[in-house]
Design an enzyme around this catalytic site. Sequence first.
Site, short mmCIF file in Angstrom:
data_model
loop_
_atom_site.label_atom_id
_atom_site.label_comp_id
_atom_site.label_asym_id
_atom_site.label_seq_id
_atom_site.Cartn_x
_atom_site.Cartn_y
_atom_site.Cartn_z
N HIS A 227 11.30 -28.66 -2.62
CA HIS A 227 12.49 -28.58 -3.20
C HIS A 227 12.87 -26.93 -3.44
O HIS A 227 12.15 -26.20 -3.86
CB HIS A 227 12.51 -29.19 -4.63
CG HIS A 227 13.61 -28.90 -5.65
ND1 HIS A 227 13.34 -28.52 -6.83
CD2 HIS A 227 14.87 -29.35 -5.78
CE1 HIS A 227 14.53 -28.18 -7.55
NE2 HIS A 227 15.23 -28.87 -6.88
N HIS B 108 19.99 -20.69 -6.32
CA HIS B 108 20.10 -21.64 -7.30
C HIS B 108 20.49 -20.97 -8.44
O HIS B 108 21.43 -21.29 -9.13
CB HIS B 108 18.74 -22.37 -7.41
CG HIS B 108 18.92 -23.54 -8.18
ND1 HIS B 108 19.15 -23.53 -9.61
CD2 HIS B 108 18.75 -24.89 -7.91
CE1 HIS B 108 19.30 -24.83 -10.18
NE2 HIS B 108 19.29 -25.60 -9.04
#
Length: 273
Positions: free
Chosen positions: A5, A41
């Site tokens: 991830h 992110h």
Amino acid sequence: LDMGHMVNAIGQIDEFVNLGANSIETDVSFDSSANPEYTYHGIPCDCGRNCKKWENFNDFLKGLRSATTPGNSKYKEKLVLVVFDLKTGSLYDNQANDAGKKLAKNLLQHYWNNGNNGGRAYIVLSIPDLNHYPLIKGFTDTLKQEGHPELLDKLGYDFSGNDAIGDVAKAYKKAGVSGHVWQSDGITNCLLRGLTRVKEAVANRDSGNGYINKVYYWTVDKRATTRDALDAGVDGIMTNYPDVITDVLNEAAYKSKFRVATYEDNPWETFKK
């Protein structure tokens, strides 16, 4: 799939694959003109992770190409699939098609090397908003226009918004997609989420007439949750700790039922028990 991830820096590709990941997920942010800009992110992100690692998108693609091109010194044979988590929330709905076009041109040049011995990994375009389904057509049309329809074989799709399964099916219909569908379900590791919708997705996958080919669950960092997800029949688990997933897959109860996918496995084909 053991899916690493939030792999947003080139150095993290090795790090996650070395821990057992055979797939990674990478965040893609866009500028105001719908150009893919960074693999980034930002805050907030998963608990226990640095949210701020990043590369320029095209630099990341080149690093990823090295990691997935046989014969390259950086080649990682185990890495077979990459999910691009497309952060299209910053765009207007009417920019989705453009974002798809620009994304395709970037991948074609910097990842697929214009079809000349580029990276070999399968690519999943993961879109957070059902209204952004035109991104898919923008992407696929561009590959065709640029003379590389064969690369569509490497391409899969995901809507990541945890929408009702029926609504997701409608979005794919509008997008003209049948096949190559991974359905994600999940939530940040800071929160808990049950498996109700995962089980619905698995039922759709196994029904013989559903739209889903594969199901993955995110973000799982604990052994107990990993077991629950495997028991529910998922095809992939996204994690911050690929070694945790590997450990569980090696337990007696799971070793006989599951194995880590290789490049020879077809990621678009529903596994028949």
